[in-house]
Design a protein around this motif. Sequence first.
Motif, PDB file in Angstrom:
ATOM      1  N   LEU A   1       0.960  -1.189  -0.073  1.00 32.11           N
ATOM      2  CA  LEU A   1      -0.160   0.116   0.009  1.00 32.11           C
ATOM      3  C   LEU A   1       0.827   1.071  -0.039  1.00 32.11           C
TER       4      LEU A   1
ATOM      5  N   ILE B   1       0.264   4.915   0.803  1.00 31.71           N
ATOM      6  CA  ILE B   1      -0.676   5.930   1.559  1.00 31.71           C
ATOM      7  C   ILE B   1      -0.336   7.339   1.664  1.00 31.71           C
TER       8      ILE B   1
ATOM      9  N   VAL C   1      -5.115   6.571  -0.819  1.00 28.65           N
ATOM     10  CA  VAL C   1      -4.335   5.561  -1.255  1.00 28.65           C
ATOM     11  C   VAL C   1      -4.138   5.931  -2.533  1.00 28.65           C
TER      12      VAL C   1
ATOM     13  N   ILE D   1      -7.767  -1.165   4.263  1.00 27.70           N
ATOM     14  CA  ILE D   1      -6.974   0.137   4.036  1.00 27.70           C
ATOM     15  C   ILE D   1      -7.385   0.889   4.923  1.00 27.70           C
TER      16      ILE D   1
END
Length: 179
Positions: free
Chosen positions: A24, A26, A32, A50
Amino acid sequence: MFGIMMDWLLSERAISLSWIHFVLLISRQGKVRLTKWYSPYSQKERTKVIRELSGVILTRGPKLCNFVEWRGFKVVYKRYASLYFCMCIDQDDNELEILEIIQHYVVILDRYFGSVCELDLIFNFHKAYFILDELLIAGELQESSKRTVTRLTTAQDSLVETAKEQANSISNIIAQATK
């Protein structure tokens, strides 16, 4: 003897197949910027993951370690500028190696974009995915050479440019033929 060897190979392969479960990226605002899933998660589960991890990682102080135990896994993250690069691994995997992989990815992005920033990843997300796919396949590190990944990315760029030029020339030929 062969059976024991095969069992060992299969167990090693099974362990390494789920090495990195997901990646991920972020932003500090919780947006995101990139996700790559190497383990099966439904869309609902992905959204929940998430949301949970964003809340956990974004609220951590800068002096705390870059490893978080979460749902029986370990999440390794590193902040570069305004982005958090996160990777989820098994409890018994080496978190320092994952930090090296994150650093490796950031260095390659930096080389490709020339001082990469969040906007580069927003507007050229396909390049960020391509570079990640050159580094990791099925959650495992596949290419450790920065030079090789950069060369492959440049080669792909030239292929795309060639395809665009061919498409433009075909469009021009069609336009002239229909006049």
